[in-house]
Design a protein around this motif. Sequence first.
Motif, short mmCIF file in Angstrom:
data_model
loop_
_atom_site.label_atom_id
_atom_site.label_comp_id
_atom_site.label_asym_id
_atom_site.label_seq_id
_atom_site.Cartn_x
_atom_site.Cartn_y
_atom_site.Cartn_z
N TYR A 35 0.54 -1.27 -0.05
CA TYR A 35 0.01 0.02 0.27
C TYR A 35 0.78 1.14 0.12
O TYR A 35 0.49 2.29 0.74
CB TYR A 35 -0.98 0.07 1.08
CG TYR A 35 -1.85 -1.13 1.06
CD1 TYR A 35 -3.03 -1.46 0.17
CD2 TYR A 35 -1.64 -2.17 2.19
CE1 TYR A 35 -3.49 -2.60 0.26
CE2 TYR A 35 -2.52 -3.22 2.19
CZ TYR A 35 -3.42 -3.36 1.19
OH TYR A 35 -4.40 -4.78 1.04
N GLN A 36 1.89 1.26 -0.90
CA GLN A 36 2.76 2.41 -0.87
C GLN A 36 3.32 3.01 0.20
O GLN A 36 3.52 4.24 0.50
CB GLN A 36 2.27 3.32 -1.48
CG GLN A 36 1.75 3.08 -3.24
CD GLN A 36 0.56 2.41 -3.22
OE1 GLN A 36 -0.56 2.52 -2.64
NE2 GLN A 36 0.53 1.08 -3.94
N GLN A 37 3.70 2.05 1.33
CA GLN A 37 4.26 2.36 2.57
C GLN A 37 5.79 1.93 2.57
O GLN A 37 6.21 1.07 2.15
CB GLN A 37 3.57 1.48 3.97
CG GLN A 37 2.06 1.76 4.00
CD GLN A 37 1.82 3.30 4.46
OE1 GLN A 37 2.51 3.73 5.25
NE2 GLN A 37 0.82 4.07 3.83
N GLU A 38 6.52 3.09 2.92
CA GLU A 38 7.74 3.06 3.11
C GLU A 38 8.11 2.27 4.58
O GLU A 38 7.71 2.57 5.64
CB GLU A 38 8.65 4.35 3.04
CG GLU A 38 8.59 5.07 1.70
CD GLU A 38 9.52 6.21 1.77
OE1 GLU A 38 10.18 6.25 2.42
OE2 GLU A 38 9.16 6.98 0.93
N GLY A 39 9.10 1.20 4.48
CA GLY A 39 9.47 0.39 5.60
C GLY A 39 10.86 1.00 6.07
O GLY A 39 11.38 2.16 5.68
#
Length: 185
Positions: free
Chosen positions: A83-87
């Motif tokens: 979901y286009q989240q940066e880790g």
Amino acid sequence: MLTRLGLPSFFLAVLTTPFALGTAQAQERPMEFAYPVKFLCGPSSESFQEGMVTGLALTAINVLNPSNQEVRFDKRVSRALPYQQEGAQGATQSGQIGPLGAIEVECNEIRQMLPSQMTEEFRTGYLLLRAERELVVTAVYSARPRDGEISTLEVQRVAAIELDGGSTDPNQPDLVISEIRMQDL
């Protein structure tokens, strides 16, 4: 004092001294090549990770220095989330590879490079390797059902991305004077 060419002698001395010509060699070379390598590490579950089937995936990243000179590099891990989240991103680590030498980065090392403690959970993301000279980088991907033998093995060569910052030939200078017009001096 002027020379026969009309140039001050101190100006000629500065142009011809090893100090003036060798300063670029005394400095460290910039990181000119980048290799973004996708990694898949650990057991996955279709009910938890969309886009991955249930099983075990592992990545080994092999790096070869094909030159006769030592090459400095740095590496950093960035985890990718859905979901286009940066880790999380790990700290940059540096090293060197000797002439004609090779190294390998495996899932256990990738886990240790991330700031949050990685367990045996599934992790995916990128290892970004940057080097001062061109290297040969390959990614070895293997996968299997959780309790089975290896069912797939793939080896992919990772293309270099040339970063801004200079010549690809380490024997060429960064600046070449092609013409000196004496009347302009």
